[in-house]
Design an enzyme around this catalytic site. Structure first.
Site, PDB file in Angstrom:
ATOM      1  N   ASP A  68       0.869  -1.177   0.000  1.00  0.00           N
ATOM      2  CA  ASP A  68       0.000   0.000   0.000  1.00  0.00           C
ATOM      3  C   ASP A  68       0.904   1.224   0.000  1.00  0.00           C
ATOM      4  O   ASP A  68       1.697   1.412   0.936  1.00  0.00           O
ATOM      5  CB  ASP A  68      -0.883  -0.028   1.249  1.00  0.00           C
ATOM      6  CG  ASP A  68      -1.861   1.131   1.319  1.00  0.00           C
ATOM      7  OD1 ASP A  68      -1.672   2.131   0.598  1.00  0.00           O
ATOM      8  OD2 ASP A  68      -2.811   1.054   2.118  1.00  0.00           O
ATOM      9  N   VAL A  69       0.822   2.061  -1.033  1.00  0.00           N
ATOM     10  CA  VAL A  69       1.737   3.199  -1.116  1.00  0.00           C
ATOM     11  C   VAL A  69       1.522   4.197   0.014  1.00  0.00           C
ATOM     12  O   VAL A  69       2.383   5.056   0.259  1.00  0.00           O
ATOM     13  CB  VAL A  69       1.641   3.918  -2.480  1.00  0.00           C
ATOM     14  CG1 VAL A  69       2.101   3.004  -3.599  1.00  0.00           C
ATOM     15  CG2 VAL A  69       0.234   4.449  -2.730  1.00  0.00           C
ATOM     16  N   ASN A  95       2.416   4.865 -10.316  1.00  0.00           N
ATOM     17  CA  ASN A  95       1.131   4.830 -11.016  1.00  0.00           C
ATOM     18  C   ASN A  95      -0.062   4.650 -10.081  1.00  0.00           C
ATOM     19  O   ASN A  95      -1.187   4.973 -10.459  1.00  0.00           O
ATOM     20  CB  ASN A  95       1.160   3.686 -12.048  1.00  0.00           C
ATOM     21  CG  ASN A  95      -0.191   3.405 -12.638  1.00  0.00           C
ATOM     22  OD1 ASN A  95      -0.735   4.201 -13.384  1.00  0.00           O
ATOM     23  ND2 ASN A  95      -0.761   2.254 -12.287  1.00  0.00           N
ATOM     24  N   TYR A 161      -9.142  14.856  -5.962  1.00  0.00           N
ATOM     25  CA  TYR A 161      -8.325  14.293  -7.033  1.00  0.00           C
ATOM     26  C   TYR A 161      -7.480  15.378  -7.696  1.00  0.00           C
ATOM     27  O   TYR A 161      -6.275  15.210  -7.914  1.00  0.00           O
ATOM     28  CB  TYR A 161      -9.224  13.615  -8.062  1.00  0.00           C
ATOM     29  CG  TYR A 161      -8.467  12.881  -9.140  1.00  0.00           C
ATOM     30  CD1 TYR A 161      -7.917  11.623  -8.896  1.00  0.00           C
ATOM     31  CD2 TYR A 161      -8.285  13.448 -10.401  1.00  0.00           C
ATOM     32  CE1 TYR A 161      -7.217  10.947  -9.880  1.00  0.00           C
ATOM     33  CE2 TYR A 161      -7.591  12.783 -11.391  1.00  0.00           C
ATOM     34  CZ  TYR A 161      -7.057  11.530 -11.130  1.00  0.00           C
ATOM     35  OH  TYR A 161      -6.348  10.867 -12.108  1.00  0.00           O
ATOM     36  N   LYS A 165      -3.320  15.711  -7.747  1.00  0.00           N
ATOM     37  CA  LYS A 165      -2.535  15.718  -8.976  1.00  0.00           C
ATOM     38  C   LYS A 165      -1.788  17.040  -9.171  1.00  0.00           C
ATOM     39  O   LYS A 165      -0.703  17.060  -9.769  1.00  0.00           O
ATOM     40  CB  LYS A 165      -3.434  15.418 -10.172  1.00  0.00           C
ATOM     41  CG  LYS A 165      -3.974  13.989 -10.184  1.00  0.00           C
ATOM     42  CD  LYS A 165      -2.860  12.945 -10.187  1.00  0.00           C
ATOM     43  CE  LYS A 165      -3.399  11.532 -10.297  1.00  0.00           C
ATOM     44  NZ  LYS A 165      -2.322  10.507 -10.371  1.00  0.00           N
TER      45      LYS A 165
END
Length: 242
Positions: A68-69, A95, A161, A165
């Site tokens: 899990d990042v 990713n 989101y 980003k």
């Protein structure tokens, strides 16, 4: 990309997060066809095991390790295993990403909003931070961040989101400046709209080239194989098809 040059990434070791499906899986398979040894990672063990199995069945080398990042220790363990088994790391594709909170800010769930930031932004930081010592020992390397045009295009319900980003873009810029002297290039790949699990329920922009995951592969191969010289921290976008 069935005609990928099998020596393009020969002797390279690539670690790819979110490699169990969609864009990550397509890149993992393509890198293996280009000669790289691939370390497939994601939270779902079954999916990355299938990706690694497909690579090995085709004659490539690959392993799968769940991570899990959002958990730095798990990410650090992922890179230690990659180095222990294959002697180092040359290419990193950050990713892994989610879109858990798609409601207007006034109606949003603070816990879900933060989860999106934790995975998309902090997770990419964890990935880069854990990778740097291994790339440094190789004397060169590549970090490829999977970004989004949503970082500079506000839309109702996409605040978490888009913010994640936007932060990823600046993280890419900061890493590029800091790692330039180590011969580690850092770039952002912006795929545009792609049909994946993440976008399954999304309304695609009218007139846009809506891609399949495999359409992202040529640009991912370019960024993995380009020389470690010249400008870094560029944003490479897959634009609308003419």
């Amino acid at each position: 990309m069935s005609h990928t040059d099998p020596i393009l990434l020969k002797h390279k070791v690539a670690v790819i997060t979110g490699a169990g499906r969609g864009i990550g899986r397509a890149i993992a398979l393509a890198y293996a066809r280009a000669g790289a040894t691939v370390v497939c990672s994601a939270r779902g063990e079954a999916e990355i095991a299938l990706t690694a199995s497909k690579i090995r069945e085709a004659g490539g080398r690959a392993i799968a390790q769940s991570a899990d990042v959002g958990d730095y220790e798990a990410v650090a363990a992922l890179f230690r295993r990659a180095s222990d088994e294959f002697g180092g790391v040359d290419i990193v594709v950050a990713n892994a990403g989610v879109a858990t909170e798609l409601r207007p800010i006034a109606d949003s769930d603070p816990a879900l909003w933060r989860k999106t930031i934790d995975i998309n932004l902090t997770g990419a930081y964890h990935t880069a931070h854990a990778a740097i010592p291994h790339l440094r020992r190789r004397g060169a390397g590549k970090i490829i961040m999977i970004g989004s045009g949503q970082r500079n295009r506000p839309a109702p319900g996409f605040s978490a989101y888009s913010c994640s980003k936007s932060g990823l873009w600046m993280l890419t810029q900061s890493l590029a400046v800091e790692l330039q002297e180590l011969n580690i290039s850092v770039n952002e790949l912006i795929p545009g709209p792609v049909r994946t699990e993440l976008t399954r329920d999304a309304t695609m922009p009218p007139g846009e080239w809506v891609k399949e995951p495999e359409d992202v592969v040529p640009l991912a191969l370019f960024l993995a194989s380009m020389p470690n010289v010249g400008p870094s921290a560029q944003s490479y976008s897959l634009m609308r098809r003419a």
